[in-house]
Design a protein around this motif. Structure first.
Motif, PDB file in Angstrom:
ATOM      1  N   MET A   1      37.657  32.219 -37.314  1.00 51.02           N
ATOM      2  CA  MET A   1      37.495  31.385 -38.490  1.00 51.02           C
ATOM      3  C   MET A   1      36.849  32.173 -39.640  1.00 51.02           C
ATOM      4  N   ASN A   2      35.823  32.982 -39.311  1.00 47.90           N
ATOM      5  CA  ASN A   2      35.166  33.777 -40.348  1.00 47.90           C
ATOM      6  C   ASN A   2      36.141  34.694 -41.061  1.00 47.90           C
ATOM      7  N   ILE A   3      36.975  35.371 -40.288  1.00 43.11           N
ATOM      8  CA  ILE A   3      37.893  36.334 -40.895  1.00 43.11           C
ATOM      9  C   ILE A   3      38.893  35.619 -41.796  1.00 43.11           C
ATOM     10  N   LEU A   4      39.443  34.508 -41.342  1.00 48.68           N
ATOM     11  CA  LEU A   4      40.382  33.751 -42.175  1.00 48.68           C
ATOM     12  C   LEU A   4      39.701  33.279 -43.459  1.00 48.68           C
ATOM     13  N   LEU A   5      38.486  32.793 -43.332  1.00 51.32           N
ATOM     14  CA  LEU A   5      37.726  32.359 -44.504  1.00 51.32           C
ATOM     15  C   LEU A   5      37.543  33.515 -45.478  1.00 51.32           C
ATOM     16  N   PHE A   6      37.181  34.685 -44.958  1.00 53.29           N
ATOM     17  CA  PHE A   6      36.982  35.848 -45.816  1.00 53.29           C
ATOM     18  C   PHE A   6      38.298  36.319 -46.444  1.00 53.29           C
ATOM     19  N   VAL A   7      39.393  36.239 -45.716  1.00 54.87           N
ATOM     20  CA  VAL A   7      40.692  36.653 -46.266  1.00 54.87           C
ATOM     21  C   VAL A   7      41.093  35.731 -47.418  1.00 54.87           C
ATOM     22  N   VAL A   8      40.950  34.422 -47.224  1.00 55.06           N
ATOM     23  CA  VAL A   8      41.298  33.470 -48.287  1.00 55.06           C
ATOM     24  C   VAL A   8      40.368  33.666 -49.489  1.00 55.06           C
ATOM     25  N   ALA A   9      39.084  33.888 -49.229  1.00 56.70           N
ATOM     26  CA  ALA A   9      38.138  34.145 -50.324  1.00 56.70           C
ATOM     27  C   ALA A   9      38.519  35.423 -51.074  1.00 56.70           C
ATOM     28  N   ALA A  10      38.934  36.444 -50.345  1.00 57.76           N
ATOM     29  CA  ALA A  10      39.324  37.702 -50.986  1.00 57.76           C
ATOM     30  C   ALA A  10      40.529  37.507 -51.894  1.00 57.76           C
ATOM     31  N   VAL A  11      41.511  36.772 -51.428  1.00 60.22           N
ATOM     32  CA  VAL A  11      42.695  36.509 -52.260  1.00 60.22           C
ATOM     33  C   VAL A  11      42.282  35.761 -53.525  1.00 60.22           C
ATOM     34  N   ALA A  12      41.392  34.786 -53.381  1.00 65.54           N
ATOM     35  CA  ALA A  12      40.928  34.023 -54.546  1.00 65.54           C
ATOM     36  C   ALA A  12      40.173  34.922 -55.524  1.00 65.54           C
ATOM     37  N   GLU A  13      39.307  35.786 -55.002  1.00 61.96           N
ATOM     38  CA  GLU A  13      38.547  36.667 -55.885  1.00 61.96           C
ATOM     39  C   GLU A  13      39.458  37.679 -56.578  1.00 61.96           C
ATOM     40  N   ILE A  14      40.346  38.281 -55.828  1.00 62.34           N
ATOM     41  CA  ILE A  14      41.237  39.293 -56.405  1.00 62.34           C
ATOM     42  C   ILE A  14      42.144  38.668 -57.461  1.00 62.34           C
ATOM     43  N   ALA A  15      42.695  37.506 -57.163  1.00 57.97           N
ATOM     44  CA  ALA A  15      43.560  36.833 -58.140  1.00 57.97           C
ATOM     45  C   ALA A  15      42.778  36.481 -59.403  1.00 57.97           C
ATOM     46  N   GLY A  16      41.555  35.989 -59.225  1.00 59.67           N
ATOM     47  CA  GLY A  16      40.729  35.648 -60.384  1.00 59.67           C
ATOM     48  C   GLY A  16      40.391  36.862 -61.221  1.00 59.67           C
ATOM     49  N   CYS A  17      39.996  37.920 -60.557  1.00 61.88           N
ATOM     50  CA  CYS A  17      39.665  39.152 -61.293  1.00 61.88           C
ATOM     51  C   CYS A  17      40.900  39.761 -61.938  1.00 61.88           C
TER      52      CYS A  17
ATOM     53  N   PHE B   1      36.724  31.089 -54.958  1.00 67.47           N
ATOM     54  CA  PHE B   1      36.174  32.207 -54.197  1.00 67.47           C
ATOM     55  C   PHE B   1      34.707  31.974 -53.856  1.00 67.47           C
ATOM     56  N   ALA B   2      33.915  31.613 -54.861  1.00 70.80           N
ATOM     57  CA  ALA B   2      32.478  31.404 -54.632  1.00 70.80           C
ATOM     58  C   ALA B   2      32.246  30.264 -53.651  1.00 70.80           C
ATOM     59  N   TRP B   3      33.000  29.209 -53.782  1.00 75.36           N
ATOM     60  CA  TRP B   3      32.875  28.063 -52.874  1.00 75.36           C
ATOM     61  C   TRP B   3      33.248  28.472 -51.449  1.00 75.36           C
ATOM     62  N   LEU B   4      34.345  29.186 -51.297  1.00 82.42           N
ATOM     63  CA  LEU B   4      34.779  29.611 -49.966  1.00 82.42           C
ATOM     64  C   LEU B   4      33.755  30.536 -49.308  1.00 82.42           C
ATOM     65  N   LEU B   5      33.224  31.468 -50.063  1.00 79.45           N
ATOM     66  CA  LEU B   5      32.253  32.392 -49.485  1.00 79.45           C
ATOM     67  C   LEU B   5      30.969  31.661 -49.084  1.00 79.45           C
ATOM     68  N   ALA B   6      30.628  30.611 -49.827  1.00 80.21           N
ATOM     69  CA  ALA B   6      29.447  29.824 -49.478  1.00 80.21           C
ATOM     70  C   ALA B   6      29.649  29.050 -48.172  1.00 80.21           C
ATOM     71  N   LEU B   7      30.881  28.878 -47.742  1.00 78.51           N
ATOM     72  CA  LEU B   7      31.170  28.184 -46.482  1.00 78.51           C
ATOM     73  C   LEU B   7      30.980  29.078 -45.255  1.00 78.51           C
ATOM     74  N   ALA B   8      30.777  30.355 -45.464  1.00 78.59           N
ATOM     75  CA  ALA B   8      30.649  31.290 -44.337  1.00 78.59           C
ATOM     76  C   ALA B   8      29.503  30.851 -43.421  1.00 78.59           C
ATOM     77  N   PRO B   9      29.809  30.691 -42.135  1.00 76.90           N
ATOM     78  CA  PRO B   9      28.784  30.237 -41.198  1.00 76.90           C
ATOM     79  C   PRO B   9      27.861  31.380 -40.763  1.00 76.90           C
ATOM     80  N   THR B  10      26.909  31.684 -41.604  1.00 78.25           N
ATOM     81  CA  THR B  10      25.942  32.728 -41.303  1.00 78.25           C
ATOM     82  C   THR B  10      24.569  32.270 -41.758  1.00 78.25           C
ATOM     83  N   ASP B  11      23.549  32.916 -41.255  1.00 78.38           N
ATOM     84  CA  ASP B  11      22.189  32.506 -41.562  1.00 78.38           C
ATOM     85  C   ASP B  11      21.671  33.081 -42.878  1.00 78.38           C
TER      86      ASP B  11
END
Length: 107
Positions: free
Chosen positions: A1-17, A43-53
């Motif tokens: 799940m983490n990797i998929l979340l990061f991949v989708v966030a990356a696409v969002a960030e790259i497209a935005g930039c 992108f920012a919203w997706l990265l904030a969803l990352a399940p980490t401490d």
């Protein structure tokens, strides 16, 4: 799940930039900025969803995924094929991100 979340966030960030790059460097319409801003918000919203401490750990792990996704963007969107050094660098970065993501941690 983490990797998929990061991949989708990356696409969002790259497209935005890229929308800013297209407007500024490729002289595209300023209207390119509107979907770009929406993409960066996603992108920012997706990265904030990352399940980490810790946010810093999420950002560090995401960095490796972002680098690999950027090279894929380079190839697919810009038509520039990554060279072997790009690939080697991306593999190193993804390996580092994997250590951060999957290391056993005590809670």
């Amino acid at each position: 799940m983490n990797i998929l979340l990061f991949v989708v966030a990356a696409v969002a960030e790259i497209a935005g930039c890229f929308s800013f790059w297209a407007w500024w460097r490729l002289e595209k319409s300023p209207l390119w900025l509107l979907p770009g801003l929406a993409s960066l918000i996603a992108f920012a919203w997706l990265l904030a969803l990352a399940p980490t401490d810790a946010a810093g750990r999420a950002y560090a792990a995401y960095g490796g995924i972002y680098i690999a996704a950027s090279l894929l963007w380079l190839w697919l969107a810009e038509g520039v094929r990554p060279d072997r050094w790009d690939i080697v660098g991306a593999v190193i970065c993804v390996a580092g991100a994997s250590v951060i993501l999957f290391a056993p941690r005590s809670v």
